[in-house]
Enzyme design. Structure first.
Site, short mmCIF file in Angstrom:
data_model
loop_
_atom_site.label_atom_id
_atom_site.label_comp_id
_atom_site.label_asym_id
_atom_site.label_seq_id
_atom_site.Cartn_x
_atom_site.Cartn_y
_atom_site.Cartn_z
N TYR A 127 50.46 -70.02 -31.73
CA TYR A 127 51.65 -69.15 -31.85
C TYR A 127 52.75 -69.56 -30.85
CZ TYR A 127 54.66 -65.09 -31.46
OH TYR A 127 55.78 -64.27 -31.42
N TYR A 180 64.54 -57.90 -36.31
CA TYR A 180 64.02 -56.93 -35.35
C TYR A 180 64.33 -55.52 -35.87
CZ TYR A 180 64.10 -61.27 -32.76
OH TYR A 180 63.93 -62.57 -32.40
N LYS A 206 58.43 -67.88 -37.74
CA LYS A 206 57.50 -67.00 -38.46
C LYS A 206 57.65 -67.15 -39.98
CE LYS A 206 57.29 -63.76 -34.61
NZ LYS A 206 57.90 -62.61 -33.94
N VAL A 212 64.81 -65.08 -30.57
CA VAL A 212 65.38 -64.75 -29.26
C VAL A 212 66.01 -65.97 -28.57
CG1 VAL A 212 63.96 -62.72 -28.77
CG2 VAL A 212 63.16 -64.98 -28.05
N SER A 271 61.29 -66.88 -33.10
CA SER A 271 60.73 -66.13 -34.24
C SER A 271 61.15 -66.65 -35.61
CB SER A 271 61.13 -64.66 -34.14
OG SER A 271 60.23 -63.98 -33.33
#
Ligand code: GLU
Length: 306
Positions: free
Chosen positions: A190, A242, A68, A260, A65
């Protein structure tokens, strides 16, 4: 304020409890299960060119992530404020892959750093670029001045084989009219962005741009405006960890993003960027030793953004 980072990192290494082995690595992506959970690396780059490291700062891992933030930066460069017509800027207070809120809020993801938001951002990049994967590599290579950075195909394929929630999220977005392209095309991009393979040295270098008002320090190229950079940092601060962004802010006090794969990158505007990697995660999905080392860093230096 203490800026003797060499000494501070040496103290951090002394104080971290590597033997306790708290937390579990992410295992829902089969390929991530193969990673030894006891790796640890840290790299801190200062804007003045100094660099400091601990452990395995040159070992590659799956940034997941953290990617992102790169894709969001690209979308903001291309679409400007139109990004915010399709994705919000509030913390979700939910798991990163939750579908509940997306349905309740008519297909507008809470922010670009949860999966639903990142899928909308991915859709924007798929619309704009004929080869979005290459465009992402070009951007990350520009930030790091390192052309060796690439995707780990095994991780991308592995995630695709079990990406049920991301498939569901993409279908939900499509049903609300918030996905322009073919679902499989967006998901393929993605899964690849999440499978970017980088080490702590490369990641901290890439994120220096966010500590430098949007300008790459080495090349002096302005890739984001100071306003865009401010907004990305604000989103990292409020949504980058998160459902634990409050805790990270409370303990560490820097904007950042975790993944993660066990990586965390954080920046101190005007000063440094730091990346840390340790695959054992707490129950919220953030690296246990990663968070602890950054808490020690800002506590020992008495220097955070607050
Ligand atoms: N590729 C992962 C997923 O979509 C990213 C998770 C993460 O690092 O937060 O589940």
């Amino acid at each position: 304020m203490i800026r003797n980072y060499a000494r501070v990192l040496a103290e951090i290494e002394q104080e971290l409890d590597f033997e306790q082995r708290l937390g579990q690595p992410a295992d829902y992506i089969p390929e991530l299960r193969k990673v030894n959970p006891d790796h640890f690396g840290l790299h801190l780059c200062c804007l003045n060119g100094d660099a400091f490291c601990l452990g395995e700062d040159k070992t590659h891992f799956s940034i997941q992530s953290i990617s992102k933030v790169f894709s969001l930066s690209m979308a903001m460069r291309i679409c400007g404020d139109d990004v915010w017509k399709r994705v919000g800027v509030e913390p979700s207070g939910n798991a990163f892959n939750s579908l509940i809120q997306l349905e309740r809020e008519d297909g507008i993801p809470r922010n670009p750093l949860i999966n639903a938001g990142a899928l909308v951002i991915a859709d924007m990049l798929v619309t704009h670029f004929s080869d979005p994967r290459q465009a992402l590599l070009d951007f990350v290579r520009q930030l790091t001045q390192d052309d060796s950075i690439t995707f780990d195909e095994d991780v991308a394929v592995s995630e695709q084989s079990v990406g049920y929630r991301n498939f569901a999220t993409a279908h939900m977005l499509k049903s609300f009219g918030n996905m322009e392209n073919e679902i499989m095309e967006v998901l393929d991009f993605y899964f690849h962005q999440c499978a970017l393979s980088m080490n702590c040295a490369q990641l901290s270098k890439a994120f220096l741009v966010f500590a430098n008002e949007g300008k790459i320090p080495d090349s002096h190229t302005q890739v984001l405006s100071p306003l865009q950079c401010k907004r990305i940092n604000a989103l990292m601060m409020t949504c980058g960890f998160y459902d634990e962004a409050g805790e990270f802010s409370f303990l560490v006090g820097l904007p950042g993003k975790s993944g993660v794969g066990g990586g965390i990158v954080a920046i101190h505007p005007g000063e440094y960027s730091v990346a840390v990697w340790s695959p054992r995660l707490n129950e919220k999905g953030n690296s246990v030793l990663g968070m602890k080392s950054l808490e020690l860093l800002t506590t020992k230096t008495a220097y955070s953004i607050f």
